[in-house]
Write an enzyme that holds these catalytic residues in place. Structure first.
Site, mmCIF file in Angstrom:
data_model
loop_
_atom_site.group_PDB
_atom_site.id
_atom_site.type_symbol
_atom_site.label_atom_id
_atom_site.label_comp_id
_atom_site.label_asym_id
_atom_site.label_seq_id
_atom_site.Cartn_x
_atom_site.Cartn_y
_atom_site.Cartn_z
ATOM 1 N N HIS A 58 0.853 -1.185 0.000
ATOM 2 C CA HIS A 58 0.000 0.000 0.000
ATOM 3 C C HIS A 58 0.889 1.235 0.000
ATOM 4 O O HIS A 58 1.863 1.305 0.753
ATOM 5 C CB HIS A 58 -0.900 0.022 1.243
ATOM 6 C CG HIS A 58 -1.640 1.316 1.409
ATOM 7 N ND1 HIS A 58 -2.382 1.885 0.399
ATOM 8 C CD2 HIS A 58 -1.748 2.175 2.467
ATOM 9 C CE1 HIS A 58 -2.929 3.016 0.830
ATOM 10 N NE2 HIS A 58 -2.554 3.223 2.063
ATOM 11 N N TYR B 298 8.011 -13.467 -23.537
ATOM 12 C CA TYR B 298 8.856 -12.344 -23.115
ATOM 13 C C TYR B 298 9.849 -12.829 -22.064
ATOM 14 O O TYR B 298 9.505 -13.634 -21.207
ATOM 15 C CB TYR B 298 7.988 -11.221 -22.540
ATOM 16 C CG TYR B 298 8.777 -10.011 -22.108
ATOM 17 C CD1 TYR B 298 9.047 -8.972 -22.989
ATOM 18 C CD2 TYR B 298 9.271 -9.914 -20.811
ATOM 19 C CE1 TYR B 298 9.776 -7.864 -22.601
ATOM 20 C CE2 TYR B 298 10.015 -8.809 -20.403
ATOM 21 C CZ TYR B 298 10.262 -7.790 -21.303
ATOM 22 O OH TYR B 298 10.993 -6.700 -20.901
ATOM 23 N N ASP C 45 0.600 -4.957 -20.436
ATOM 24 C CA ASP C 45 1.680 -5.918 -20.167
ATOM 25 C C ASP C 45 1.546 -6.526 -18.763
ATOM 26 O O ASP C 45 2.113 -7.589 -18.496
ATOM 27 C CB ASP C 45 3.049 -5.225 -20.274
ATOM 28 C CG ASP C 45 3.527 -5.104 -21.721
ATOM 29 O OD1 ASP C 45 3.028 -5.831 -22.594
ATOM 30 O OD2 ASP C 45 4.402 -4.248 -21.978
ATOM 31 N N HIS D 33 -8.442 7.498 -1.434
ATOM 32 C CA HIS D 33 -7.365 7.056 -0.562
ATOM 33 C C HIS D 33 -6.082 6.838 -1.379
ATOM 34 O O HIS D 33 -5.259 7.749 -1.463
ATOM 35 C CB HIS D 33 -7.829 5.805 0.193
ATOM 36 C CG HIS D 33 -6.896 5.390 1.283
ATOM 37 N ND1 HIS D 33 -7.281 4.618 2.343
ATOM 38 C CD2 HIS D 33 -5.582 5.628 1.473
ATOM 39 C CE1 HIS D 33 -6.247 4.415 3.141
ATOM 40 N NE2 HIS D 33 -5.210 5.013 2.626
#
Lengths: 228, 228, 228, 228
Positions: B94, B225, B119, B168
């Protein structure tokens, strides 16, 4: 094999980081040896801070790895298409640099509105149109090259050394890998200035004579900028 | 106890600082040991430059401190709710990173408008709706988790590894604390590019095929990838 | 010859880099020795990190190189015109700094809307109009100076120590090269604040009394800011 | 005399630089010793990189220099007015930080639209109205304090520890010089997020319950953020 070019391509990749154009592994630089028909390119998804010059991968113009133990950048087929179509180009860069990518996401050409732009790009920096779905779902990295090449019909690649791929990001190029990185830096700054300038005045204008003057002053046959 | 996970969570917290995602103490990372049912999380309000790996707090899934002399992050109940609801998640982050927080304050999903987004996130990054007042005034940090989980009905957490909590800021997650931080960095950059792109062209569009192609190219069963 | 002034001009050029006002070689500073009628200026297109004080070029007021093995900045004729027209000026700077250049590209004066601006510029920072095509295609760098001088009719150069050249970028000046750089930094920050302020409130206002108060507090005959 | 407070005020001034809130000498911090009725403040116009703790100036509440060889900040009378009116305040900061100044130039309160704001400011951050011309032309720095104090009628200074002075910039305060700097950093980040959020969604909203919850969680009598 091609040690000097590997060193140049390696260094050019690190310059992307130095100029703040890449996060994580989101960028790649390649260079070509035209006499041998071989391309040197960054390996796919390798961190810049552990990468070494000898990690650079050598591929031929069919995309076959000729030397190197790592897989080449997943964008290699785009580089190959561009090298084939643009014989004057010696180095190619792809990044997701913030402002150029924002213009690509906006799906708009970057209009030439300042001398900073005109010093390096003789006209607007083009954005490709939407690709047909079958291109996207087919040989996507190759057709990304095709989309760029079609968009450049009538444009000289070294006079407009970069492009925006719609919803994706910028590609740039030059005579050398170093020049390609230089043009990537210019594009990012020009994209940033243009976003700001239009936010200040959406109706701004620039006279064509000033565009021509600046481009020719650096790149015309009577160029008089710099030492030489 | 859980020394290896503590070291990883500690390092992931410092990576938030390195990537410029936190001011002061405004961020936290946790990791979970699923076999033991224990979470390692940053202590509340401790400066990053004096924090040590052994300061990490161990809590169980009821929020009880199992080891550590410091209080765990005040956001711990949110982390716990997410770990319970999303069993495939091994790390949670967070932050109040600038651009992601601006989108959260705007109360808008971040639309998928570029391959940088596609992606890593297979669709728009969702923003939670306003929480009921009784949730806010009740067990707020727990109900923040509830709001996220409700918003994710029908969405696979690892395919969309992040969320905006309205007014927030962002939460992100991944298989490991490292991946959760990586996705936090991606969200911030994607949020920044989107703010810019819409300021350039409020009517921009992106074809769904291109979104799918990019997500699958990195995360699909035929992903090609990187090195592996 | 003029070793002290060369050292000052050299240092002022490096200060542009330190303050983030230049990319690559996109900026130049000059200084004048009024008693000798000689100007010291940065060489054209030389990298800041290899440049030395002795690389500075000495030119006279006709633009003739009096000392130095390198070519002077291609903008030298603009500097010369300004030194001739503004006898109180001792140093001149040209950059392509991002925000000031964005305003120049927008073709708009930067309105005085804050005390940060009024502390150094007594009124709006002017933008030149479009130059006639024959000026652009003729002695362009000289007529750039002409355009600035015409725009400054009725304005005292040291009270408004900078200008935007339309579609190009900022020039600034001061009693010394150091002051000219200082004013370049102020212009860039003022340009940035103004872009943001108008994006927040396009109808913002500022009372003239406050402009006068701040300008006089630093530059009036009863100035009381700083030590002296 | 007051060596410990001088050290704190000195360090707080350097922290402004560390947090990127000041260019050149454009900021000042003061602290007060309430028992002695003496203020320690930065000297006017002195460079941060040559400034020493012993350069801090001691003034009394009439603005008379009690100790120090340098002139105190020209904003000293504003600090004095605030210390007199706000007895709970122990430190004051003034800067021209970019985003807060942009809001001040826009002449708008910064609306509380996020928890980052509500964690430190219990409501909108107020902007003063235009000052009467006779205030500006009279004892300007003193009446700047008056304008702030009038704007704060009915607002508790420690619950809203900062203000925007219209067309000028932010002042912030706290129980200590350190807290005042902390709040200056918060204001700048909150101003930045708000500029971005409104650019994304001009009609955004925030529920009051969430504002209250966040403010109380850090500053209410049952605060539970951090260690203690």
């Amino acid at each position: 094999m091609l040690e000097e070019l590997k060193e140049k391509v390696f260094k050019a990749n690190l310059d992307l980081v130095k100029h703040g154009l890449v996060l994580f592994t989101w960028g790649n630089v390649s260079g070509i040896d035209r006499s041998k028909g071989l391309i040197v390119i960054k390996p796919s998804g390798v961190d810049y801070d552990v990468m070494k010059a000898e990690d650079m991968v050598v591929v031929d113009l069919d995309g076959k790895v000729v030397e190197g133990t790592l897989r080449p950048s997943s964008d290699t087929p785009t580089h190959i298409e561009l090298y084939k179509a643009f014989p004057e180009v010696g180095g190619i860069v792809h990044t997701h640099s913030t402002y150029a990518t924002a213009w690509a996401q906006a799906g708009k050409d970057i209009p030439v509105i300042g001398t900073t732009h005109a010093d390096y790009f003789s006209q607007d920096i083009p954005c490709t149109p939407d690709m047909p779905e079958e291109w996207v779902m087919g040989e996507y990295e190759k057709t990304t090259g095709t989309a760029i090449i079609e968009r450049f019909k009538g444009i000289k690649p070294l006079e407009v050394p970069g492009v925006l791929v719609k919803n994706h990001g910028p590609f740039s190029w030059g005579k050398t890998p170093y020049d390609a990185v230089y043009n990537a830096v210019v594009m990012e700054e020009v994209a940033r200035m243009a976003q700001l300038a239009f936010s200040i005045n959406p109706k701004l204008t620039m006279n064509k004579a000033l565009v021509t003057k600046h481009y020719e002053r650096k790149h015309g046959k009577n160029a008089y900028y710099g030492q030489k």
